[in-house]
Design a protein around this motif. Structure first.
Motif, mmCIF file in Angstrom:
data_model
loop_
_atom_site.group_PDB
_atom_site.id
_atom_site.type_symbol
_atom_site.label_atom_id
_atom_site.label_comp_id
_atom_site.label_asym_id
_atom_site.label_seq_id
_atom_site.Cartn_x
_atom_site.Cartn_y
_atom_site.Cartn_z
ATOM 1 N N SER A 38 0.829 -1.208 0.000
ATOM 2 C CA SER A 38 0.000 0.000 0.000
ATOM 3 C C SER A 38 0.867 1.263 0.000
ATOM 4 O O SER A 38 0.557 2.232 -0.700
ATOM 5 C CB SER A 38 -0.987 -0.056 1.168
ATOM 6 N N TYR A 39 1.997 1.269 0.738
ATOM 7 C CA TYR A 39 2.880 2.458 0.694
ATOM 8 C C TYR A 39 3.461 2.648 -0.697
ATOM 9 O O TYR A 39 3.558 3.769 -1.198
ATOM 10 C CB TYR A 39 4.068 2.348 1.662
ATOM 11 N N LYS A 42 0.982 4.116 -2.997
ATOM 12 C CA LYS A 42 0.829 5.571 -2.779
ATOM 13 C C LYS A 42 1.908 6.341 -3.544
ATOM 14 O O LYS A 42 1.649 7.407 -4.096
ATOM 15 C CB LYS A 42 0.950 5.918 -1.289
ATOM 16 N N LYS A 43 3.127 5.802 -3.535
ATOM 17 C CA LYS A 43 4.222 6.467 -4.230
ATOM 18 C C LYS A 43 3.988 6.453 -5.736
ATOM 19 O O LYS A 43 4.205 7.453 -6.420
ATOM 20 C CB LYS A 43 5.560 5.805 -3.857
ATOM 21 N N LEU A 86 15.148 2.395 -1.392
ATOM 22 C CA LEU A 86 15.131 1.007 -0.976
ATOM 23 C C LEU A 86 14.090 0.933 0.128
ATOM 24 O O LEU A 86 14.272 1.500 1.212
ATOM 25 C CB LEU A 86 16.524 0.665 -0.434
ATOM 26 N N GLN A 87 12.976 0.281 -0.176
ATOM 27 C CA GLN A 87 11.868 0.232 0.777
ATOM 28 C C GLN A 87 12.313 -0.554 2.019
ATOM 29 O O GLN A 87 12.742 -1.701 1.907
ATOM 30 C CB GLN A 87 10.666 -0.425 0.081
ATOM 31 N N LEU A 88 12.217 0.070 3.168
ATOM 32 C CA LEU A 88 12.641 -0.555 4.422
ATOM 33 C C LEU A 88 11.397 -0.994 5.212
ATOM 34 O O LEU A 88 10.329 -0.431 4.991
ATOM 35 C CB LEU A 88 13.456 0.449 5.250
ATOM 36 N N ASP A 110 15.819 9.360 -0.419
ATOM 37 C CA ASP A 110 15.449 9.150 0.987
ATOM 38 C C ASP A 110 16.413 9.874 1.931
ATOM 39 O O ASP A 110 16.158 9.964 3.132
ATOM 40 C CB ASP A 110 15.500 7.654 1.332
ATOM 41 N N LEU A 160 15.516 7.043 9.594
ATOM 42 C CA LEU A 160 14.496 7.538 8.669
ATOM 43 C C LEU A 160 13.661 8.646 9.323
ATOM 44 O O LEU A 160 13.253 9.583 8.662
ATOM 45 C CB LEU A 160 13.605 6.367 8.237
ATOM 46 N N ILE A 231 2.669 3.873 12.645
ATOM 47 C CA ILE A 231 1.720 3.089 11.853
ATOM 48 C C ILE A 231 1.643 1.702 12.467
ATOM 49 O O ILE A 231 2.658 1.026 12.605
ATOM 50 C CB ILE A 231 2.164 2.943 10.374
ATOM 51 N N PRO A 264 -4.797 7.418 9.670
ATOM 52 C CA PRO A 264 -4.168 7.927 8.442
ATOM 53 C C PRO A 264 -4.541 9.379 8.164
ATOM 54 O O PRO A 264 -5.286 9.977 8.927
ATOM 55 C CB PRO A 264 -4.742 7.000 7.376
ATOM 56 N N GLY A 265 -4.021 9.907 7.064
ATOM 57 C CA GLY A 265 -4.403 11.243 6.612
ATOM 58 C C GLY A 265 -3.532 12.350 7.169
ATOM 59 O O GLY A 265 -3.916 13.523 7.125
ATOM 60 N N GLY A 268 1.718 10.559 6.595
ATOM 61 C CA GLY A 268 1.920 9.597 5.498
ATOM 62 C C GLY A 268 1.890 10.257 4.123
ATOM 63 O O GLY A 268 2.890 10.239 3.389
ATOM 64 N N PRO A 269 0.767 10.896 3.764
ATOM 65 C CA PRO A 269 0.701 11.566 2.464
ATOM 66 C C PRO A 269 1.747 12.684 2.319
ATOM 67 O O PRO A 269 2.247 12.925 1.221
ATOM 68 C CB PRO A 269 -0.720 12.156 2.432
ATOM 69 N N VAL A 272 5.065 11.236 1.244
ATOM 70 C CA VAL A 272 5.089 10.923 -0.182
ATOM 71 C C VAL A 272 5.315 12.200 -1.001
ATOM 72 O O VAL A 272 6.115 12.218 -1.944
ATOM 73 C CB VAL A 272 3.779 10.216 -0.600
HETATM 74 N N1 LIG Z 1 13.209 3.684 2.429
HETATM 75 C C1 LIG Z 1 11.988 3.942 2.881
HETATM 76 N N2 LIG Z 1 11.464 5.162 2.685
HETATM 77 C C2 LIG Z 1 10.193 5.452 3.133
HETATM 78 O O1 LIG Z 1 9.715 6.588 2.961
HETATM 79 C C3 LIG Z 1 9.453 4.416 3.785
HETATM 80 C C4 LIG Z 1 10.067 3.160 3.942
HETATM 81 N N3 LIG Z 1 11.316 2.963 3.489
HETATM 82 N N4 LIG Z 1 9.419 2.156 4.547
HETATM 83 C C5 LIG Z 1 8.071 2.286 5.004
HETATM 84 C C6 LIG Z 1 7.739 3.721 5.362
HETATM 85 C C7 LIG Z 1 6.273 4.002 5.460
HETATM 86 N N5 LIG Z 1 5.996 5.008 4.459
HETATM 87 C C8 LIG Z 1 4.719 5.513 4.207
HETATM 88 C C9 LIG Z 1 4.381 6.169 3.053
HETATM 89 C C10 LIG Z 1 3.095 6.610 2.815
HETATM 90 C C11 LIG Z 1 2.086 6.401 3.732
HETATM 91 C C12 LIG Z 1 0.712 6.876 3.441
HETATM 92 O O2 LIG Z 1 0.454 7.504 2.438
HETATM 93 N N6 LIG Z 1 -0.247 6.569 4.316
HETATM 94 C C13 LIG Z 1 -1.634 6.942 4.174
HETATM 95 C C14 LIG Z 1 -2.543 5.730 4.178
HETATM 96 C C15 LIG Z 1 -2.021 4.544 3.443
HETATM 97 C C16 LIG Z 1 -3.027 3.400 3.487
HETATM 98 O O3 LIG Z 1 -4.210 3.646 3.307
HETATM 99 O O4 LIG Z 1 -2.574 2.266 3.708
HETATM 100 C C17 LIG Z 1 -2.043 7.826 5.328
HETATM 101 O O5 LIG Z 1 -1.366 7.846 6.352
HETATM 102 O O6 LIG Z 1 -3.066 8.488 5.194
HETATM 103 C C18 LIG Z 1 2.402 5.759 4.897
HETATM 104 C C19 LIG Z 1 3.707 5.322 5.131
HETATM 105 C C20 LIG Z 1 7.144 5.311 3.805
HETATM 106 N N7 LIG Z 1 8.177 4.589 4.272
#
Ligand SMILES: Nc1nc(=O)c2c([nH]1)NC[C@@H]1CN(c3ccc(C(=O)N[C@@H](CCC(=O)O)C(=O)O)cc3)C=[N+]21
Length: 306
Positions: A38-39, A42-43, A86-88, A110, A160, A231, A264-265, A268-269, A272
């Motif tokens: 899901s993350y 979003k990207k 690199l997604q962690l 990042d 991070l 989260i 959320p909301g 997170g957004p 991104v």
């Molecule tokens: N190298 C690396 N860079 C990151 O930036 C990174 C990562 N690893 N690992 C995981 C985390 C988590 N992360 C999120 C991105 C978007 C939402 C996001 O858009 N969340 C929405 C809801 C998403 C949903 O509905 O599931 C919100 O909060 O409203 C959340 C969490 C980036 N991360």
């Protein structure tokens, strides 16, 4: 805020697109996890929205270190790629530190390559500030939170998020130079004892632990500002997925807060949106650095022909 940042990115990317450069984000995702899906989605959606190219490079959780290093080197050298993340977190057999170091510092959107991160810790300007801390600074700037002299509690000490935002807010001049720092910062983590007094004295609480509902209404002072980066998921039969996303801060605490970001909301957004801002910056940096080189190579080729 994240919407308006994305809109301004779309506007600002016009000039570089006119030169034929499409900002391009590569996400390296190892393993299989519906939440991470899901993350990543979003990207991708954000990239599509602002007209950036998005590539997902996916691997099974059993992949070996050298295979990922090779891919990172490949993307680092590919002049059509602007930014690489690199997604962690990564599966256990992989060493995140050496993988992150393989990402070209010019594409490290990042901001986690030591060459970039160390700038922040030395109080210098970094090419790329990690997206979540950068988003939090932008939030504080736009809402006019006075950092100087404030009491800040940060929970969680990841590179991070926690450690980086704690470092930034304690500095006088922040490395992204958008706002003044100068907070008194307490960095709380799983081994911290007697954390209540610090929480109760905090003007600003930034929580990034992933322990749902960790911070309760009674823990905070009246009029505190709450930024929730946590989260986690709780069972919820009414949802299609059977789970519901929650933050570190119990929503009851919002009632006492001067301002808060929900989960959320919230952050997170914003994360991104800031990531895409870094991708655009990376595209600009590379247009300056690689383009003359490419043109030179093309010139030499055509001279050889003639
Ligand atoms: N190298 C690396 N860079 C990151 O930036 C990174 C990562 N690893 N690992 C995981 C985390 C988590 N992360 C999120 C991105 C978007 C939402 C996001 O858009 N969340 C929405 C809801 C998403 C949903 O509905 O599931 C919100 O909060 O409203 C959340 C969490 C980036 N991360």
């Amino acid at each position: 805020m994240s919407d308006s940042i994305l809109e301004s990115i779309e506007r600002e990317s016009k000039s570089i697109k006119d030169k034929g450069v499409i900002p391009h984000l590569v996400v390296i995702y190892i393993g299989d996890n519906p939440q991470i899906d899901s993350y990543v989605r979003k990207k991708r959606e954000a990239c599509e929205r602002v007209g950036f190219k998005f590539t997902l490079d996916r691997f099974s959780s059993t992949v070996q270190q050298d295979q990922i290093i090779k891919r990172i080197q490949y993307h680092s050298q590919d002049t059509s790629v602007s930014g690489i993340i690199l997604q962690l977190p990564l599966p256990e057999q992989l060493d995140s530190q050496s993988l992150i170091q393989a990402i070209s510092p010019l594409k490290d959107v990042d901001g986690l390559n030591p060459l970039n991160l160390a700038q922040i810790f030395m109080g210098k300007k970094s090419m790329f500030v990690p997206c979540t801390p950068d988003g939090i600074l932008e939030l504080l700037r736009q809402y006019g939170f006075k950092v100087e002299g404030s009491n800040v509690v940060v929970l969680g000490r990841s590179n991070l998020v926690g450690r980086t935002i704690a470092t930034l807010l304690s500095q006088k001049n922040l490395s992204n130079q958008s706002i003044q720092g100068g907070a008194t910062v307490s960095l709380i983590h799983r081994y911290s004892k007697n954390t209540k007094p610090a929480l109760k004295a905090a003007d600003l609480i930034i929580s990034a632990t992933g322990q749902g509902g960790l911070i309760k209404k009674d823990d905070i002072k009246e009029g505190a500002v709450l930024i929730d980066v946590g989260i986690s998921y709780v069972k919820d039969e009414s949802k299609k997925s059977g789970v519901r996303m929650v933050g570190d801060i119990d929503p009851e605490a919002y009632k006492k807060a001067m301002a808060y970001t929900p989960v959320p909301g919230g952050v997170g957004p914003l994360t991104v949106a800031m990531l895409l801002k870094n991708v655009l910056k990376a595209a600009h940096l590379q247009a300056k650095i690689f383009k003359p080189q490419q043109q030179q190579q093309e010139k030499e080729k055509s001279q050889q022909k003639s």
